[in-house]
Motif scaffolding. Structure first.
Motif, short mmCIF file in Angstrom:
data_model
loop_
_atom_site.label_atom_id
_atom_site.label_comp_id
_atom_site.label_asym_id
_atom_site.label_seq_id
_atom_site.Cartn_x
_atom_site.Cartn_y
_atom_site.Cartn_z
N GLN A 38 0.81 -1.22 0.00
CA GLN A 38 0.00 0.00 0.00
C GLN A 38 0.84 1.27 0.00
N MET A 39 2.17 1.12 -0.06
CA MET A 39 3.05 2.28 0.09
C MET A 39 3.85 2.53 -1.20
N THR A 40 3.18 3.05 -2.19
CA THR A 40 3.79 3.23 -3.51
C THR A 40 4.73 4.42 -3.59
N ASN A 41 4.71 5.30 -2.60
CA ASN A 41 5.51 6.53 -2.67
C ASN A 41 6.80 6.49 -1.87
N ILE A 42 7.04 5.41 -1.15
CA ILE A 42 8.23 5.36 -0.32
C ILE A 42 9.50 5.30 -1.18
N LYS A 43 10.54 6.03 -0.77
CA LYS A 43 11.76 6.13 -1.56
C LYS A 43 12.97 5.48 -0.88
N GLU A 66 16.29 3.42 -2.54
CA GLU A 66 17.27 2.77 -1.67
C GLU A 66 16.56 1.72 -0.80
N LEU A 67 17.16 0.52 -0.75
CA LEU A 67 16.56 -0.57 0.01
C LEU A 67 17.66 -1.31 0.79
N TYR A 68 17.49 -1.37 2.11
CA TYR A 68 18.48 -2.00 2.98
C TYR A 68 17.87 -3.24 3.64
N LEU A 69 18.41 -4.41 3.29
CA LEU A 69 17.85 -5.69 3.74
C LEU A 69 18.89 -6.58 4.39
N ARG A 70 19.99 -6.03 4.84
CA ARG A 70 21.07 -6.82 5.42
C ARG A 70 20.58 -7.61 6.64
N ARG A 71 21.09 -8.84 6.75
CA ARG A 71 20.80 -9.72 7.88
C ARG A 71 19.30 -9.97 8.07
N ARG A 88 13.55 2.52 -10.40
CA ARG A 88 14.26 3.64 -9.78
C ARG A 88 15.23 3.18 -8.68
N LEU A 89 15.21 1.90 -8.39
CA LEU A 89 16.08 1.36 -7.33
C LEU A 89 17.54 1.47 -7.74
N ARG A 90 18.33 2.18 -6.95
CA ARG A 90 19.75 2.38 -7.26
C ARG A 90 20.68 1.83 -6.19
N VAL A 91 20.18 1.68 -4.96
CA VAL A 91 21.01 1.18 -3.85
C VAL A 91 20.32 -0.02 -3.20
N LEU A 92 21.05 -1.12 -3.10
CA LEU A 92 20.51 -2.33 -2.46
C LEU A 92 21.59 -2.93 -1.56
N TRP A 93 21.20 -3.22 -0.32
CA TRP A 93 22.11 -3.91 0.61
C TRP A 93 21.44 -5.21 1.00
N LEU A 94 22.00 -6.32 0.53
CA LEU A 94 21.38 -7.64 0.69
C LEU A 94 22.28 -8.62 1.43
N ALA A 95 23.48 -8.20 1.77
CA ALA A 95 24.46 -9.10 2.38
C ALA A 95 23.94 -9.74 3.67
N LEU A 115 19.08 -6.98 -11.65
CA LEU A 115 18.79 -5.55 -11.38
C LEU A 115 19.91 -4.67 -11.95
N PRO A 116 19.98 -4.55 -13.27
CA PRO A 116 21.09 -3.82 -13.91
C PRO A 116 21.07 -2.31 -13.67
N HIS A 117 20.01 -1.79 -13.05
CA HIS A 117 19.93 -0.35 -12.77
C HIS A 117 20.69 0.03 -11.50
N LEU A 118 21.10 -0.95 -10.70
CA LEU A 118 21.75 -0.65 -9.43
C LEU A 118 23.05 0.13 -9.63
N GLN A 119 23.29 1.07 -8.74
CA GLN A 119 24.54 1.83 -8.74
C GLN A 119 25.42 1.46 -7.55
N LYS A 120 24.81 0.86 -6.53
CA LYS A 120 25.58 0.41 -5.36
C LYS A 120 24.93 -0.86 -4.82
N LEU A 121 25.73 -1.89 -4.61
CA LEU A 121 25.25 -3.16 -4.06
C LEU A 121 26.11 -3.52 -2.86
N ASP A 122 25.47 -3.75 -1.72
CA ASP A 122 26.17 -4.11 -0.48
C ASP A 122 27.28 -3.11 -0.15
N ASN A 123 26.95 -1.84 -0.31
CA ASN A 123 27.86 -0.74 0.04
C ASN A 123 29.09 -0.66 -0.87
#
Length: 262
Positions: A38-43, A66-71, A88-95, A115-123
């Motif tokens: 239900q949260m389509t506007n979160i960045k 930006e999405l942070y999912l570590r641990r 629009r996702l450019r930063v993902l932390w999945l480690a 996800l070829p649009h990413l600019q940063k993965l796991d910092n």
């Protein structure tokens, strides 16, 4: 624990879900994140150090950057399928998730292929060279369990259709590429009809033709950044063929000289 509307509004100090642009739920013992459908506007979303195992609700967060999912407890990289619509996702932390496996290099290539649009993965900053390599050597992310039927419905395919239908294959191949680029699938009426079904003998050749059609169809939808990624991947692929051709020619010349000497 389920993340509720009340908890989200309290943490974000907001009056409604649509106004929430940034949320930090680090270490809250959360396992159910269905509220994000239900949260389509979160960045910017921080969900590190929780018990999350499914990313399905995040598919609705089309503004997410930006999405942070570590641990967390994400079991498989197939869950990344749900993040493909997030262009629009450019930063993902999945480690430090079970899905990361024991091969960091292959894990990274697989994530970047999906996800070829990413600019940063796991910092760590993502380079153009990595993206090009990922498109060639990264593993393809499969559809998560339970999502196959919904994917077929989205693509507009009937249950009885199979890969033996050339139109079906053409459409599936095109939409597969579109999904890898985070684009919406095309409906069946966007494809020209093909009257004669493929035979077992001609099917491999038709597959190659359909793949080329799918790639060419996508080019007109890509922006400058995406076209540069395709350009880099194409150049690397062509270099592989050039090296193979040069090696073969050198081998033939060496053999020819040996024949002359004998």
């Amino acid at each position: 624990m389920k993340l509720t509307r009340k908890l989200v509004l309290a943490k974000a100090k907001a009056s409604d879900l649509d106004s929430v642009k940034k949320l930090n739920c680090w270490g809250c013992n959360i396992s159910d994140i269905s509220i994000f459908s239900q949260m389509t506007n979160i960045k910017v979303l921080t969900l590190s150090v929780n018990n999350i195992s499914s990313l399905a609700p995040l598919a609705a967060c089309l503004s997410l950057c930006e999405l942070y999912l570590r641990r967390n407890l994400i079991p498989s990289l197939s869950e990344l399928f749900h993040l493909r619509p997030l262009t629009r996702l450019r930063v993902l932390w999945l480690a430090e998730n079970p899905c990361c496996g024991s091969d960091p290099s292959q894990y990274r290539l697989t994530v970047l292929r999906c996800l070829p649009h990413l600019q940063k993965l796991d910092n760590q900053v993502v380079t153009e060279e990595e993206i090009a390599l990922a498109l060639m050597e990264g593993e393809e992310v499969t559809t998560p369990p339970g999502s196959v039927q919904s994917q077929l419905s989205t693509n507009g395919l009937a249950d009885v259709e199979t890969e033996t239908d050339p139109l079906n294959y053409n459409m599936v191949e095109t939409n597969k590429i579109r999904q890898e680029l985070g684009m919406k699938p095309l409906s069946r009426d966007k494809f020209p009809s093909i009257s004669s079904p493929s035979t077992r003998e001609t099917r491999p050749f038709m597959r190659k033709g359909h793949t080329l059609d799918a790639v060419l169809l996508l080019l007109k939808d890509l922006d400058e950044e995406e076209l540069n990624i395709v350009h880099t991947a194409t150049q690397n692929r062509l270099q592989t063929y050039t090296l193979h051709s040069d090696t073969l020619n050198n081998s033939l010349q060496t053999q020819k000289m040996a024949d002359i000497q004998h």
